[in-house]
Design a protein around this motif. Structure first.
Motif, PDB file in Angstrom:
ATOM      1  N   LYS A  34     -30.778 -28.087  32.681  1.00  0.00           N
ATOM      2  CA  LYS A  34     -30.958 -29.118  33.437  1.00  0.00           C
ATOM      3  C   LYS A  34     -32.301 -29.542  33.228  1.00  0.00           C
ATOM      4  O   LYS A  34     -33.280 -28.559  33.013  1.00  0.00           O
ATOM      5  CB  LYS A  34     -30.823 -28.992  35.021  1.00  0.00           C
ATOM      6  N   ILE A  35     -32.534 -30.947  33.016  1.00  0.00           N
ATOM      7  CA  ILE A  35     -34.154 -31.384  32.780  1.00  0.00           C
ATOM      8  C   ILE A  35     -34.242 -32.301  34.028  1.00  0.00           C
ATOM      9  O   ILE A  35     -33.434 -33.243  34.066  1.00  0.00           O
ATOM     10  CB  ILE A  35     -34.130 -32.068  31.511  1.00  0.00           C
ATOM     11  N   ARG A  36     -35.447 -32.352  34.722  1.00  0.00           N
ATOM     12  CA  ARG A  36     -35.929 -33.127  35.629  1.00  0.00           C
ATOM     13  C   ARG A  36     -37.139 -33.706  35.140  1.00  0.00           C
ATOM     14  O   ARG A  36     -37.945 -32.845  34.811  1.00  0.00           O
ATOM     15  CB  ARG A  36     -35.818 -32.452  37.070  1.00  0.00           C
ATOM     16  N   VAL A  37     -37.506 -35.044  35.392  1.00  0.00           N
ATOM     17  CA  VAL A  37     -38.655 -35.762  35.401  1.00  0.00           C
ATOM     18  C   VAL A  37     -39.252 -36.274  36.645  1.00  0.00           C
ATOM     19  O   VAL A  37     -38.365 -37.106  37.162  1.00  0.00           O
ATOM     20  CB  VAL A  37     -38.553 -36.841  34.004  1.00  0.00           C
ATOM     21  N   ASP A  38     -40.510 -35.823  37.103  1.00  0.00           N
ATOM     22  CA  ASP A  38     -40.793 -36.260  38.428  1.00  0.00           C
ATOM     23  C   ASP A  38     -39.750 -35.992  39.549  1.00  0.00           C
ATOM     24  O   ASP A  38     -39.396 -36.824  40.461  1.00  0.00           O
ATOM     25  CB  ASP A  38     -41.202 -37.699  38.342  1.00  0.00           C
TER      26      ASP A  38
END
Length: 162
Positions: A34-38
């Protein structure tokens, strides 16, 4: 090595971006990533095939908190966090983003165009690599209007939003 499978990790950091459009992705996770930004989830992929996967285009500028969550099930473990800056179109051009699905998921490519006027009855956009139906295209751009009145509209066989 026995006992080295079934693990995971979380990597976080502040990453600085020049203003522009980006795709963020990963690869090699045989169980998932999983990748999250802010704090907002941009990509989630769980599979057994260890292929690259990418977010839809993101407009980024300045520093952003990026979080990668990785899970390994079995076998060799490798992971990469990938960033790709997308081409910016000139003023009075449209950027067309092509998606494999009807709901703007699974970005497959983009190109800049001077106008939007397509007839795909006899073939699909080349960026879709053979997908003829059930795809979506998003056109964005900055157009300078001189002080006249304009009527904006669109027509399509399966729906459009302006």
């Amino acid at each position: 090595k026995k006992g080295s499978d079934r693990f995971g990790f979380v990597a976080t950091g502040m990453i600085s971006f020049q203003a522009g459009s980006y795709r963020i992705g990963s690869n090699y996770g045989d169980a998932g990533a999983k990748i999250r930004v802010d704090g907002k989830q941009k990509v989630e992929k769980f599979s057994q095939d260890s292929r690259e996967f990418w977010s839809d285009p993101l407009e980024l500028k300045g520093s952003h908190n990026v979080r990668l969550e990785f899970a390994e099930k079995e076998g060799p473990a490798r992971c990469s966090l990938l960033f790709k800056r997308l081409h910016t179109c000139s003023q009075n051009q449209y950027r067309l983003d092509f998606f494999k699905t009807q709901n703007y998921n699974h970005w497959v490519g983009a190109k800049c165009m001077d106008s939007i006027d397509f007839d795909w009855r006899h073939g699909a956009p080349e960026e879709l690599k053979g997908i003829k139906d059930h795809f979506s295209v998003r056109a964005t751009g900055k157009v300078r209007f001189s002080g006249k009145k304009y009527r904006l509209g669109s027509r399509s066989d399966n729906g459009a939003q302006l």
